[in-house]
Design a protein around this motif. Structure first.
Motif, PDB file in Angstrom:
ATOM      1  N   GLU A 327       0.827  -1.199   0.000  1.00  0.00           N
ATOM      2  CA  GLU A 327       0.000   0.000   0.000  1.00  0.00           C
ATOM      3  C   GLU A 327       0.867   1.257   0.000  1.00  0.00           C
ATOM      4  O   GLU A 327       2.065   1.205   0.262  1.00  0.00           O
ATOM      5  N   CYS A 328       0.233   2.384  -0.260  1.00  0.00           N
ATOM      6  CA  CYS A 328       0.923   3.666  -0.127  1.00  0.00           C
ATOM      7  C   CYS A 328       0.088   4.633   0.701  1.00  0.00           C
ATOM      8  O   CYS A 328       0.243   5.848   0.608  1.00  0.00           O
ATOM      9  N   GLY A 329      -0.805   4.088   1.519  1.00  0.00           N
ATOM     10  CA  GLY A 329      -1.648   4.907   2.378  1.00  0.00           C
ATOM     11  C   GLY A 329      -2.053   4.148   3.621  1.00  0.00           C
ATOM     12  O   GLY A 329      -1.697   2.971   3.798  1.00  0.00           O
ATOM     13  N   ILE A 330      -2.802   4.815   4.479  1.00  0.00           N
ATOM     14  CA  ILE A 330      -3.257   4.258   5.750  1.00  0.00           C
ATOM     15  C   ILE A 330      -4.774   4.219   5.767  1.00  0.00           C
ATOM     16  O   ILE A 330      -5.443   5.216   5.486  1.00  0.00           O
ATOM     17  N   PHE A 331      -5.330   3.062   6.089  1.00  0.00           N
ATOM     18  CA  PHE A 331      -6.752   2.911   6.406  1.00  0.00           C
ATOM     19  C   PHE A 331      -6.788   2.593   7.896  1.00  0.00           C
ATOM     20  O   PHE A 331      -6.850   1.448   8.302  1.00  0.00           O
ATOM     21  N   GLY A 332      -6.656   3.639   8.716  1.00  0.00           N
ATOM     22  CA  GLY A 332      -6.327   3.451  10.119  1.00  0.00           C
ATOM     23  C   GLY A 332      -7.496   3.637  11.065  1.00  0.00           C
ATOM     24  O   GLY A 332      -8.322   4.540  10.892  1.00  0.00           O
ATOM     25  N   ILE A 333      -7.566   2.795  12.082  1.00  0.00           N
ATOM     26  CA  ILE A 333      -8.550   2.960  13.150  1.00  0.00           C
ATOM     27  C   ILE A 333      -8.212   4.219  13.934  1.00  0.00           C
ATOM     28  O   ILE A 333      -7.051   4.451  14.285  1.00  0.00           O
ATOM     29  N   ALA A 408     -14.181   2.927  13.520  1.00  0.00           N
ATOM     30  CA  ALA A 408     -14.150   4.124  12.677  1.00  0.00           C
ATOM     31  C   ALA A 408     -12.727   4.338  12.162  1.00  0.00           C
ATOM     32  O   ALA A 408     -11.748   4.070  12.862  1.00  0.00           O
ATOM     33  N   ARG A 409     -12.619   4.880  10.951  1.00  0.00           N
ATOM     34  CA  ARG A 409     -11.324   4.916  10.259  1.00  0.00           C
ATOM     35  C   ARG A 409     -11.027   6.286   9.651  1.00  0.00           C
ATOM     36  O   ARG A 409     -11.914   7.106   9.430  1.00  0.00           O
ATOM     37  N   CYS A 410      -9.754   6.471   9.335  1.00  0.00           N
ATOM     38  CA  CYS A 410      -9.325   7.558   8.468  1.00  0.00           C
ATOM     39  C   CYS A 410      -8.508   6.950   7.333  1.00  0.00           C
ATOM     40  O   CYS A 410      -7.750   5.998   7.544  1.00  0.00           O
ATOM     41  N   THR A 411      -8.678   7.477   6.149  1.00  0.00           N
ATOM     42  CA  THR A 411      -7.903   7.046   4.985  1.00  0.00           C
ATOM     43  C   THR A 411      -7.075   8.229   4.529  1.00  0.00           C
ATOM     44  O   THR A 411      -7.613   9.292   4.209  1.00  0.00           O
ATOM     45  N   ILE A 412      -5.750   8.045   4.488  1.00  0.00           N
ATOM     46  CA  ILE A 412      -4.846   9.150   4.195  1.00  0.00           C
ATOM     47  C   ILE A 412      -3.587   8.593   3.533  1.00  0.00           C
ATOM     48  O   ILE A 412      -3.165   7.458   3.825  1.00  0.00           O
ATOM     49  N   ALA A 413      -2.988   9.364   2.647  1.00  0.00           N
ATOM     50  CA  ALA A 413      -1.761   8.926   1.975  1.00  0.00           C
ATOM     51  C   ALA A 413      -0.589   8.888   2.954  1.00  0.00           C
ATOM     52  O   ALA A 413      -0.440   9.786   3.788  1.00  0.00           O
ATOM     53  N   SER A 414       0.245   7.867   2.844  1.00  0.00           N
ATOM     54  CA  SER A 414       1.420   7.755   3.715  1.00  0.00           C
ATOM     55  C   SER A 414       2.351   8.950   3.561  1.00  0.00           C
ATOM     56  O   SER A 414       2.977   9.398   4.523  1.00  0.00           O
ATOM     57  N   SER A 415       2.443   9.488   2.354  1.00  0.00           N
ATOM     58  CA  SER A 415       3.366  10.593   2.100  1.00  0.00           C
ATOM     59  C   SER A 415       2.985  11.861   2.850  1.00  0.00           C
ATOM     60  O   SER A 415       3.790  12.796   2.930  1.00  0.00           O
ATOM     61  N   ALA A 416       1.776  11.904   3.418  1.00  0.00           N
ATOM     62  CA  ALA A 416       1.365  13.078   4.196  1.00  0.00           C
ATOM     63  C   ALA A 416       2.036  13.127   5.558  1.00  0.00           C
ATOM     64  O   ALA A 416       2.092  14.187   6.188  1.00  0.00           O
ATOM     65  N   LEU A 417       2.574  12.001   6.028  1.00  0.00           N
ATOM     66  CA  LEU A 417       3.088  11.906   7.390  1.00  0.00           C
ATOM     67  C   LEU A 417       4.491  12.486   7.500  1.00  0.00           C
ATOM     68  O   LEU A 417       5.314  12.331   6.599  1.00  0.00           O
ATOM     69  N   ALA A 418       4.754  13.121   8.639  1.00  0.00           N
ATOM     70  CA  ALA A 418       6.048  13.783   8.821  1.00  0.00           C
ATOM     71  C   ALA A 418       7.206  12.796   8.822  1.00  0.00           C
ATOM     72  O   ALA A 418       8.329  13.152   8.433  1.00  0.00           O
ATOM     73  N   ASN A 419       6.971  11.551   9.258  1.00  0.00           N
ATOM     74  CA  ASN A 419       8.063  10.576   9.305  1.00  0.00           C
ATOM     75  C   ASN A 419       8.039   9.615   8.114  1.00  0.00           C
ATOM     76  O   ASN A 419       8.682   8.557   8.147  1.00  0.00           O
ATOM     77  N   TYR A 420       7.320   9.989   7.066  1.00  0.00           N
ATOM     78  CA  TYR A 420       7.275   9.159   5.848  1.00  0.00           C
ATOM     79  C   TYR A 420       8.671   9.021   5.247  1.00  0.00           C
ATOM     80  O   TYR A 420       9.435   9.982   5.154  1.00  0.00           O
ATOM     81  N   SER A 421       8.999   7.809   4.814  1.00  0.00           N
ATOM     82  CA  SER A 421      10.309   7.536   4.218  1.00  0.00           C
ATOM     83  C   SER A 421      10.181   7.337   2.718  1.00  0.00           C
ATOM     84  O   SER A 421       9.299   6.606   2.246  1.00  0.00           O
ATOM     85  N   ASP A 422      11.096   7.941   1.968  1.00  0.00           N
ATOM     86  CA  ASP A 422      11.142   7.717   0.525  1.00  0.00           C
ATOM     87  C   ASP A 422      11.417   6.258   0.179  1.00  0.00           C
ATOM     88  O   ASP A 422      11.135   5.814  -0.944  1.00  0.00           O
ATOM     89  N   MET A 423      11.951   5.493   1.130  1.00  0.00           N
ATOM     90  CA  MET A 423      12.206   4.078   0.886  1.00  0.00           C
ATOM     91  C   MET A 423      10.915   3.298   0.666  1.00  0.00           C
ATOM     92  O   MET A 423      10.950   2.157   0.185  1.00  0.00           O
TER      93      MET A 423
END
Length: 653
Positions: A327-333, A408-423
Motif C-alpha cells: 500500500e501507499c496509504g493508511i486505512f487506520g482505526i 471508525a477509520r481515516c484514509t490518508i496517503a502515507s506521504s502526508a506523514l512527517a516521518n514518511y520515508s522515501d524508501m
C-alpha cells in the motif's frame, strides 16, 4: 496443494467473452469514445478479457477507465459526493463516508473461499464449492450495476519493479471504493501490462454495493476464487469487504508465497518502520498485530514510516530479508488516536493540507469529525454511524451509542506523514532486521522478548492470543490469532506454518543479516501484575523504548536475560532508552512488574496452543518441539522460584 486456473473462471463463464476480438467488440458497444480510446491503450489479452467479462456480467450504465490522472481522481471524488457515498467536511480535502450501521467491520460469516472439490482451506475460514459459488454470483451479480457507473482501475500492490509486487484490477460501482483505492494504492495504468508480463500474473476484483440497503445485508457476500485469483463482493460497503485490493488480494499473496514462494517469499499482516540507532544507523522493523491492536501506533513510533498494515517479504541475492508495503496509504482505526500517543497522525488529521476520507466518526454541526479517545472535549450532538446523535442516545437494545464506532477509520496517503520515508517507493525494499508479533494481551507476556532462534520466532507468531476487536462484525472475547494473519490464510495452517519455518530458517539468509524475532506487548494491565484496575501498565508511547531496545539487540549492542520463552531486556539497558527516546523516568519497580514471568499464565497459553494445533492436520513437529522445550523450562523455573519469577531471580540462574 493449490492449483492455479483449476475449474471454471466464474466471471468469464457468466460474461461469455472468450477472445480479445469479442472483448474489443463489447468495448466498442459499451464504452464512449473517450474511454474506448483509453482501453485501446491496453493490449494484454487476459487483462482485456477480464475487464470485458466484468462489464458483460454486471451490465453497468457507464464504464469509466481510470488512468490515474488528477482529472480522473477529481472525477471519482466528485462522483462519490454526487452519489451520497461521501460528503464534504469543513476542512478542505476532507470527506465523510458512512457504512450501514449493521456493517461496521468485516462480514466474516459471509466471506468464503471458492474451493474445488478436493481443495483444502484453512480450518479457520469458510468455503463454498465452485459450482455453488457460480450459482450465487449469477443470481446476485448479473446486472447488479444496471444504471450505475463502473470504474475500472489498474493498480500495483507495491512499488513498480519490486520483486514481490502484485498487479491488480479493481472494478467497482462504488466511487467511495475507487476513491479509497486512489489514496491507498499506486495507480499503475501506464505500467500495468509491463508489470503483468514481468511478474506473470495479476489479481482481479469485482465489487458492487448494490442498492446499499440494510435489508440486503443478509445477502451480502465476499467470495475469493484462489484458483483464478479473482474476488467477488456485493451488497456491502465497508472497505474491508469491498476494497478487495486490500485483504482480498492479501489472501492471494499469502497463497502465492506459501505455494509458489519456495521458502523465499512471505506475505504478512505487518507494519514496516525504520528505527534510528547509534551513529546514524537505521534498522528496519516489520511487525504483526491483529487489526485494532496497535500496528499503526507502533509503525508511527518509528523514525522512518513505510507502512502500517501489510508487508511483502523476500530473500534477495545479497542474502538479506527485504520488505515492501503493498500500500501507499493508511486505512487506520482512529479510536484512541490522540496527540499524546499519535502526534504526527493527529497533526495531519487536525490541520489542513491533506486529503482524508473519514468513516463512521461523529461529525458535529460545524462539519468537524470527532471520535472516542481523541483527547478533546467531545460535542454533545452531531451525526455518526448510527444517524443523528446526541449524548445519551441508546440503540434499540437499550445500549448507549458511542460518539464513534470502535472501527471508525481515516484514509490518508502515507506521504502526508512527517516521518514518511522515501524508501516506501524503493523497488529494492528495505533490509529487515527485526520481526515483531503482538496482540491485545492484558495478563501474560512481558512487553518485549526476543526468540532464541528463528524456529522459536516462528512459534511466537504462531501463538499470538489477542482480545477481539471491532474490525470483525460479531467478534467477542479472547481468541488465538496466529501470526495476526489467520483471517487471511486461505490454505491449511500447516502449509502456512511450514512456509514460515522455511523462510526464517532459510540458509539463503546470511547469519549476520538474519532478523531477530520478538514478541511485543504494550497491553499489560495493572491488575495483571499485582495492582488494581484495567489501566495499562505503562503508556502507548513506551513502544518507542521497546523498539529502541530491539534495534540495539539486532546489532548485538546489548546483552539480555535468558529465559525459557526467550531473551528479555536488562534494566540497565532500558532505563537510559526511556530517558533519551521518550524523556521518561523508568523505575526499577515498574521494570520488575512488567518483566517478571507469571509462569502459570504462560503455561496455560502454552497448553492452549499445543492442544489447538494438535487438532490441525500436518502441523510441523518443530512447533510442538519448541512448545515442549519452553514448557519444560518454565516448569523448572516454577519449581525453583515459585509461580512468579523476577528478572533478578533469572539472573541468579
Amino acid at each position: 496443494m493449490l492449483k492455479k486456473n483449476e475449474g471454471i473462471d466464474i466471471v468469464k463463464e457468466l460474461g461469455g467473452i472468450q477472445t480479445v476480438e469479442e472483448a474489443q467488440a463489447l468495448f466498442e458497444q459499451r464504452l464512449d469514445a473517450e474511454h474506448l480510446a483509453r482501453i485501446r491503450r491496453l493490449s494484454h489479452p487476459e487483462v482485456l478479457i477480464k475487464i470485458a467479462n466484468a462489464i458483460a456480467m454486471c451490465d453497468p450504465g457507464r464504464v469509466y477507465i481510470n488512468t490515474g490522472t488528477d482529472a480522473d481522481r477529481a472525477f471519482i471524488r466528485q462522483l462519490a459526493l454526487n452519489k451520497g457515498e461521501e460528503a464534504v467536511l469543513a476542512m478542505d480535502g476532507h470527506t465523510i463516508h458512512y457504512d450501514l450501521k449493521e456493517e461496521q467491520g468485516r462480514i466474516i460469516d459471509r466471506t468464503y473461499y471458492i474451493a474445488n472439490p478436493d481443495e483444502k482451506i484453512s480450518s479457520l475460514a469458510n468455503k463454498i464449492l465452485r459450482d455453488d459459488a457460480r450459482t450465487v454470483v449469477r443470481e446476485k451479480m448479473a446486472g447488479i450495476m444496471n444504471g450505475a457507473t463502473m470504474v475500472v482501475g489498474l493498480y500495483i500492490r507495491g512499488p513498480v519493479g519490486a520483486a514481490a509486487s502484485n498487479p491488480a484490477l479493481e472494478i467497482t460501482s462504488s466511487a467511495y471504493v475507487s476513491h479509497s483505492a486512489e489514496i491507498l494504492y499506486r495507480n499503475a495504468f501506464d505500467d500495468f501490462e509491463k508489470e503483468v508480463e514481468r511478474l506473470g500474473h495479476f489479481y482481479t476484483n469485482v465489487h458492487s454495493e448494490g442498492l446499499n440497503r440494510p435489508e440486503d445485508l443478509p445477502n451480502a457476500r465476499v467470495f475469493m476464487d484462489r484458483s483464478h485469483r479473482t474476488t467477488y463482493s456485493f451488497n456491502c460497503t465497508y472497505a474491508g469487504n469491498t476494497l478487495l485490493l486490500k485483504k482480498g488480494n492479501h489472501r492471494f499473496s499469502v497463497d502465492k508465497a506459501v505455494y509458489e514462494g519456495k521458502g523465499l517469499e512471505l506475505a504478512e499482516h505487518m507494519f514496516i518502520t525504520g528505527i534510528d540507532g547509534p551513529d546514524g544507523r537505521v534498522t528496519w522493523v516489520a511487525g504483526a498485530a491483529p487489526s485494532g491492536c496497535g500496528k499503526t501506533t507502533t509503525a508511527m513510533a518509528g523514525n522512518h514510516f513505510v507502512g502500517d498494515d501489510l508487508a511483502q517479504m523476500w530473500i534477495d541475492g545479497n542474502k538479506s530479508v527485504r520488505s515492501i508495503n503493498p500500500e501507499c496509504g493508511i486505512f487506520g482505526i482512529v479510536e484512541d488516536v490522540n496527540r499524546e500517543g499519535d502526534p504526527m497522525l493527529m497533526d495531519r488529521l487536525r490541520n489542513p493540507g491533506s486529503e482524508v476520507i473519514w468513516s463512521n466518526v461523529l461529525i458535529d454541526e460545524d462539519g468537524v469529525p470527532h471520535w472516542k479517545g481523541n483527547g478533546e472535549t467531545p460535542p454533545t450532538r452531531g451525526r455518526n454511524f448510527h444517524g443523528p446523535w446526541k449524548k445519551g442516545l441508546v440503540d434499540s437494545g437499550g445500549k448507549e451509542v458511542p460518539i464513534s464506532h470502535p472501527n471508525a477509520r481515516c484514509t490518508i496517503a502515507s506521504s502526508a506523514l512527517a516521518n514518511y520515508s522515501d524508501m516506501a517507493e524503493a523497488a529494492e525494499g528495505v533490509e529487515t532486521r527485526v520481526i515483531t508479533y503482538s496482540g491485545r494481551d492484558s495478563d501474560t507476556m512481558p512487553p518485549v522478548w526476543v526468540a532464541k532462534n528463528s524456529a522459536h520466532g516462528v512459534v511466537i507468531g504462531a501463538c499470538i492470543v489477542s482480545a477481539a476487536t471491532a474490525t470483525e462484525v460479531g467478534a467477542t472475547g479472547v481468541k488465538r490469532a496466529p501470526w495476526a494473519n489467520a483471517p487471511f490464510i486461505p490454505g491449511a495452517l500447516g502449509d502456512y506454518m511450514k512456509a514460515q519455518f522455511d523462510f526464517f530458517g532459510n540458509a539463503a539468509i546470511a547469519e549476520n543479516k538474519r532478523p531477530i524475532m520478538a514478541g511485543l506487548n504494550y497491553f499489560l494491565t495493572h491488575e495483571a501484575r499485582g495492582g488494581s484496575g484495567t489501566k495499562l501498565l505503562g503508556e502507548k508511547k513506551d513502544v518507542k523504548a521497546w523498539l529502541g531496545w530491539l534495534e540495539r539487540r539486532a546489532h548485538g549492542d546489548v546483552e539480555a536475560i535468558d529465559t525459557p520463552i526467550g531473551f528479555i531486556p536488562r534494566y540497565e539497558d532500558l532505563k537510559p532508552l526511556f530517558e533519551t527516546l521518550i524523556d521518561k523516568a523508568y523505575p526499577k519497580e515498574l521494570y520488575e512488574r512488567q518483566f517478571s514471568l507469571y509462569i502459570d499464565n504462560i503455561l496455560a497459553r502454552n497448553d492452549l496452543q499445543t492442544t489447538a494445533y494438535g487438532k490441525e492436520e500436518n502441523i510441523p513437529q518443530l512447533l510442538f518441539d519448541v512448545l515442549g522445550e519452553q514448557r519444560d523450562g518454565l516448569i523448572d523455573l516454577k519449581n525453583r522460584f515459585g509461580p512468579v519469577v523476577t528478572p533478578d531471580q533469572l539472573l541468579e540462574g
